[in-house]
Scaffold this motif. Sequence first.
Motif, PDB file in Angstrom:
ATOM      1  N   GLY A  51       0.777  -1.234   0.000  1.00  0.00           N
ATOM      2  CA  GLY A  51       0.000   0.000   0.000  1.00  0.00           C
ATOM      3  C   GLY A  51       0.806   1.280   0.000  1.00  0.00           C
ATOM      4  N   THR A  72      -0.001   3.784  -2.839  1.00  0.00           N
ATOM      5  CA  THR A  72      -1.400   4.154  -3.048  1.00  0.00           C
ATOM      6  C   THR A  72      -1.543   5.605  -3.501  1.00  0.00           C
ATOM      7  OG1 THR A  72      -2.131   2.558  -1.392  1.00  0.00           O
ATOM      8  CG2 THR A  72      -3.687   4.315  -1.967  1.00  0.00           C
ATOM      9  N   LEU A  84      -4.845   8.153  -5.482  1.00  0.00           N
ATOM     10  CA  LEU A  84      -6.274   8.160  -5.814  1.00  0.00           C
ATOM     11  C   LEU A  84      -6.423   8.346  -7.315  1.00  0.00           C
ATOM     12  CD1 LEU A  84      -7.799  10.313  -2.942  1.00  0.00           C
ATOM     13  CD2 LEU A  84      -7.353   7.852  -3.027  1.00  0.00           C
ATOM     14  N   GLU A 137     -10.681   7.010  -6.146  1.00  0.00           N
ATOM     15  CA  GLU A 137     -10.574   5.665  -5.576  1.00  0.00           C
ATOM     16  C   GLU A 137      -9.111   5.294  -5.367  1.00  0.00           C
ATOM     17  OE1 GLU A 137     -13.136   3.579  -4.693  1.00  0.00           O
ATOM     18  OE2 GLU A 137     -14.422   5.296  -5.130  1.00  0.00           O
ATOM     19  N   PRO A 138      -8.795   4.636  -4.253  1.00  0.00           N
ATOM     20  CA  PRO A 138      -7.410   4.220  -4.045  1.00  0.00           C
ATOM     21  C   PRO A 138      -7.003   3.143  -5.048  1.00  0.00           C
ATOM     22  CG  PRO A 138      -8.746   3.851  -2.055  1.00  0.00           C
ATOM     23  CD  PRO A 138      -9.670   4.281  -3.135  1.00  0.00           C
ATOM     24  N   GLY A 164       0.372   6.722   1.555  1.00  0.00           N
ATOM     25  CA  GLY A 164      -0.634   5.756   1.122  1.00  0.00           C
ATOM     26  C   GLY A 164      -1.788   5.653   2.102  1.00  0.00           C
ATOM     27  N   ILE A 165      -1.479   5.681   3.386  1.00  0.00           N
ATOM     28  CA  ILE A 165      -2.529   5.602   4.407  1.00  0.00           C
ATOM     29  C   ILE A 165      -3.398   6.848   4.378  1.00  0.00           C
ATOM     30  CG2 ILE A 165      -2.990   5.553   6.893  1.00  0.00           C
ATOM     31  CD1 ILE A 165      -0.530   3.704   7.158  1.00  0.00           C
ATOM     32  N   THR A 199      -5.671   6.704   1.403  1.00  0.00           N
ATOM     33  CA  THR A 199      -6.710   5.691   1.607  1.00  0.00           C
ATOM     34  C   THR A 199      -7.802   6.237   2.520  1.00  0.00           C
ATOM     35  OG1 THR A 199      -5.137   3.888   1.266  1.00  0.00           O
ATOM     36  CG2 THR A 199      -7.143   3.363   2.494  1.00  0.00           C
ATOM     37  N   LEU A 249     -11.806   7.108   1.803  1.00  0.00           N
ATOM     38  CA  LEU A 249     -12.871   6.617   2.681  1.00  0.00           C
ATOM     39  C   LEU A 249     -13.767   7.776   3.116  1.00  0.00           C
ATOM     40  CD1 LEU A 249     -14.014   4.153   4.235  1.00  0.00           C
ATOM     41  CD2 LEU A 249     -12.418   4.724   6.083  1.00  0.00           C
ATOM     42  N   ALA A 302      -9.960  -0.507   5.682  1.00  0.00           N
ATOM     43  CA  ALA A 302      -9.196   0.481   4.910  1.00  0.00           C
ATOM     44  C   ALA A 302      -7.752   0.537   5.396  1.00  0.00           C
ATOM     45  CB  ALA A 302      -9.855   1.856   5.014  1.00  0.00           C
ATOM     46  N   SER A 321      -5.257  -2.225   4.325  1.00  0.00           N
ATOM     47  CA  SER A 321      -4.711  -2.280   2.969  1.00  0.00           C
ATOM     48  C   SER A 321      -3.331  -1.644   2.874  1.00  0.00           C
ATOM     49  CB  SER A 321      -5.668  -1.612   1.980  1.00  0.00           C
ATOM     50  OG  SER A 321      -5.760  -0.223   2.240  1.00  0.00           O
ATOM     51  N   ASN A 322      -2.853  -1.099   3.988  1.00  0.00           N
ATOM     52  CA  ASN A 322      -1.544  -0.455   4.030  1.00  0.00           C
ATOM     53  C   ASN A 322      -0.722  -1.048   5.165  1.00  0.00           C
ATOM     54  OD1 ASN A 322      -3.668   1.742   3.120  1.00  0.00           O
ATOM     55  ND2 ASN A 322      -1.718   2.247   2.175  1.00  0.00           N
TER      56      ASN A 322
END
Length: 154
Positions: A47, A50, A52, A56-57, A102-103, A106, A110, A125, A128-129
């Motif tokens: 992740g 990541t 967008l 969307e991620p 990335g976090i 994400t 959300l 969510a 994923s990281n």
Amino acid sequence: MKQPLRLSVNQEPVEIWIESHRSLLDVLRNELGLTGTKHGCELGDCGACTVLQDGEPVLSCIQFALHAQDRQIETIEGLHQDPIQTAFDRHVAAQCGYCTPGIVLTLLALRKSGEAITPQSLDKALGSNICRCTGYTKIKMAAIEALGNQINEP
């Protein structure tokens, strides 16, 4: 053979010529100088990469850049003191900081999704990281602060 890539990155139009095999991560970092998007596992597992895409991620390390043709891409460099970043600072949620972009993106996706956020969807969510430094406690505290008024208890 190079092909044209047209997209918007952080609300700026970009048009470059690239080889078709290049990943979105590679183009962001090496062609556009956006090094906030991190190179982690290159397998789509951690992740760190990541970004967008149209809100969307997506894992930019496993996406061909040409698949982002005519799309809106947002990287950490496109944020300017978002409340999520402020909460991360306040809770010292980033230690080495490698996973943080990335976090944050994400969590931003959300928040912008408009869907009710539950403790379970927040955990999913965040899951994923991968963060190897913090153990997620401070990250989750920052996320709850930044998204708190949107989190619905079951």
